[in-house]
Design a protein around this motif. Structure first.
Motif, short mmCIF file in Angstrom:
data_model
loop_
_atom_site.label_atom_id
_atom_site.label_comp_id
_atom_site.label_asym_id
_atom_site.label_seq_id
_atom_site.Cartn_x
_atom_site.Cartn_y
_atom_site.Cartn_z
N UNK A 107 0.84 -1.20 0.00
CA UNK A 107 0.00 0.00 0.00
C UNK A 107 0.88 1.25 0.00
N UNK A 108 0.47 2.23 -0.80
CA UNK A 108 1.18 3.51 -0.83
C UNK A 108 0.18 4.66 -0.75
N UNK A 109 0.63 5.75 -0.14
CA UNK A 109 -0.16 6.98 -0.13
C UNK A 109 0.77 8.11 -0.60
N UNK A 110 0.37 8.77 -1.69
CA UNK A 110 1.18 9.82 -2.28
C UNK A 110 0.31 11.04 -2.52
N UNK A 111 0.81 12.21 -2.14
CA UNK A 111 0.13 13.47 -2.43
C UNK A 111 0.79 14.08 -3.67
N UNK A 112 0.00 14.31 -4.70
CA UNK A 112 0.49 14.91 -5.94
C UNK A 112 0.12 16.40 -5.95
N UNK A 113 1.09 17.24 -6.31
CA UNK A 113 0.89 18.69 -6.25
C UNK A 113 1.12 19.35 -7.61
N UNK A 114 0.35 20.39 -7.87
CA UNK A 114 0.55 21.22 -9.04
C UNK A 114 0.89 22.63 -8.55
N UNK A 115 2.08 23.10 -8.90
CA UNK A 115 2.55 24.41 -8.44
C UNK A 115 2.47 24.50 -6.91
N UNK A 116 2.90 23.41 -6.27
CA UNK A 116 2.98 23.29 -4.80
C UNK A 116 1.63 23.18 -4.11
N UNK A 117 0.53 23.07 -4.88
CA UNK A 117 -0.80 22.95 -4.29
C UNK A 117 -1.26 21.49 -4.44
#
Length: 235
Positions: free
Chosen positions: A124-134
């Protein structure tokens, strides 16, 4: 001889060109109808038609008594197309970054048993993906290690789960389910949103070599992201 664009089309293109080249950023007030009438020597009806079309497309929004303003456009994904989110962000001119929040072997649970069956070796993985640091997506993914044996060794600072799985377990089939949800406390913290932020939850299963490889819950803050697409019926 090419047909000359209509006056309404010229007004549309004038507004769109100023928006696309950055002259008029989000929330910028565009010229009043009277100014556009004078600039193009056009009737109020012609100007009104151009503005109405742009408002219907979500390019601008209109406030009674105040005028028309450039909309704040949210990133959009094709719902039925599976793409690498890093590529999506880069292709629309944004800066991609991510943060790995969790990566480990997953103990057997009611969810893993329901999705994959009993006795499976699941990561299991949890990743937060950001666009322009958001933060725009929280990816909570379960992977069958029989088909993707090196998943727990993936360096998420240099690649994404999508890229790894497409290489080691080429996509054969996928199922989608999109629902509206409110975020849990953990999801609020990861995405930096409040408890009342409506979110879009895309649940996705993917298969490779006739085996279910991955189950992902992809959570998007509703104010930062949308889904869309086009459809053309067969002739």
């Amino acid at each position: 001889m090419p047909r000359k664009p209509s006056l309404s089309s010229r007004i549309r293109e004038h507004i769109l060109s100023h928006i696309e080249n950055g002259d008029w950023p989000p929330e910028h007030q565009i010229p009043a109808e009277s100014e556009l009438m004078a600039l193009f020597d056009a009737s109020r009806m012609t100007v009104h038609r151009a503005l109405k079309e742009l408002a219907a497309e979500g390019v601008i929004y209109r406030q009674r008594g105040l005028g028309s303003f450039v909309s704040r456009r949210t990133p959009r994904s094709q719902l039925l197309v599976i793409k690498n989110i890093a590529d999506e962000i880069k292709n629309r001119g944004g800066h991609y970054s991510c943060e790995l929040m969790y990566l480990a072997a997953e103990p057997e649970s009611s969810l893993t048993t329901h999705v994959f069956g009993k006795g499976k070796n699941i990561a299991r993985s949890k990743v937060v993906h950001c666009e322009n640091s958001v933060p725009i997506q929280l990816e909570d993914r379960y992977v069958d290690l029989r088909t993707a044996p090196k998943y727990l060794e993936v360096d998420f600072s240099t690649t994404t789960a999508h890229t790894y799985l497409m290489q080691d377990a080429p996509l054969q089939k996928a199922e989608h389910e999109l629902t509206a949800v409110l975020p849990s406390r953990e999801q609020q913290r990861f995405l930096n949103i409040g408890p009342d932020e409506p979110c879009l939850m895309l649940r996705r299963k993917t298969w490779s070599r006739d085996r279910l490889v991955s189950y992902a819950e992809l959570l998007y803050p509703g104010s930062r992201f949308s889904f869309g697409g086009t459809f053309e019926p067969a002739s």
